[in-house]
Design a protein around this motif. Structure first.
Motif, mmCIF file in Angstrom:
data_model
loop_
_atom_site.group_PDB
_atom_site.id
_atom_site.type_symbol
_atom_site.label_atom_id
_atom_site.label_comp_id
_atom_site.label_asym_id
_atom_site.label_seq_id
_atom_site.Cartn_x
_atom_site.Cartn_y
_atom_site.Cartn_z
ATOM 1 N N SER A 116 1.151 -1.505 0.094
ATOM 2 C CA SER A 116 -0.239 -0.035 0.503
ATOM 3 C C SER A 116 1.032 1.473 -0.229
ATOM 4 O O SER A 116 1.520 1.138 0.391
ATOM 5 C CB SER A 116 -1.128 0.168 0.967
ATOM 6 N N SER A 117 0.087 2.179 -0.272
ATOM 7 C CA SER A 117 1.283 3.569 -0.067
ATOM 8 C C SER A 117 1.896 3.715 0.920
ATOM 9 O O SER A 117 2.703 4.184 1.495
ATOM 10 C CB SER A 117 0.230 5.016 -0.504
ATOM 11 N N HIS A 119 2.168 1.362 4.009
ATOM 12 C CA HIS A 119 1.992 0.631 4.467
ATOM 13 C C HIS A 119 2.178 0.507 5.726
ATOM 14 O O HIS A 119 1.474 -0.492 6.259
ATOM 15 C CB HIS A 119 2.839 -0.735 3.947
ATOM 16 N N SER A 137 -2.967 -1.734 6.092
ATOM 17 C CA SER A 137 -2.365 -2.070 4.694
ATOM 18 C C SER A 137 -3.208 -3.171 4.330
ATOM 19 O O SER A 137 -4.080 -3.960 5.121
ATOM 20 C CB SER A 137 -1.052 -2.831 4.291
ATOM 21 N N THR A 138 -4.203 -3.043 3.091
ATOM 22 C CA THR A 138 -4.937 -3.950 2.025
ATOM 23 C C THR A 138 -4.397 -5.584 2.303
ATOM 24 O O THR A 138 -5.048 -6.077 2.590
ATOM 25 C CB THR A 138 -4.951 -4.065 0.576
#
Length: 171
Positions: A116-117, A119, A137-138
């Motif tokens: 992620s940007s 994270h 984060s994803t």
């Protein structure tokens, strides 16, 4: 229906169709070439620049009399990327927070589709122990194959996995 209404509807539909095509081309372009923020002309040059910034920051800390001299014996002194596109990158630990992610202002910029940007972050606690925290984060952050849900102390040598990138604290 009048001829004018029909012509306006046709032009509106044509405009929406072209807008869709333009957006689709932009998405494909960004997938192929990446965003402008993460583009690098030469990967080694980027690593060299990042290392030079790290050296400048550590020199400034040395001049300002920071906490660099109060590290515990046996405490980790560097963060090393062991797997991924930045393999071999080393960041000296001087008591500062280290941010990890795809954002251009991260300490370690991960060129990884699974990151992620913003994270994760690694920071020292008051006892001199290093903590890793997932920042929502994803795909998650893993410490020794366990997904992190809370800020967790990092034992030296334990792998921290973010997507395809693996990071370790070393002495």
């Amino acid at each position: 229906m009048s001829e004018l209404t029909l012509t306006v509807m046709r032009l509106g539909f044509l405009a929406v169709l072209w807008l869709f095509v333009i957006v689709a081309v932009q998405v494909i372009r960004s997938d192929l070439f990446g965003t402008r923020v993460t583009q690098r002309t030469a990967r080694r040059g980027g690593d060299r620049d990042r290392a030079q910034v790290g050296r400048q920051q550590s020199a400034q800390r040395g001049q300002s009399g920071g906490r660099g001299g109060r590290q515990r014996r046996g405490a980790p002194t560097k963060l090393v990327v062991t797997e991924g596109s930045l393999t071999g990158t080393t960041v000296a630990l001087h008591g500062q927070t280290i941010s990890l992610g795809r954002a251009h202002d991260s300490t370690i910029v991960l060129d990884d589709d699974y990151a992620s940007s913003r994270h994760a972050r690694i920071y020292p606690d008051r006892d001199g122990q290093w903590i890793v925290e997932d920042l929502g984060s994803t795909n998650g952050t893993y410490l020794d194959r366990a997904r992190l849900t809370t800020p967790t102390p990092i034992p030296p040598g334990a792998p921290i996995r973010i997507g395809k990138t693996v990071i370790e604290l070393r002495k």
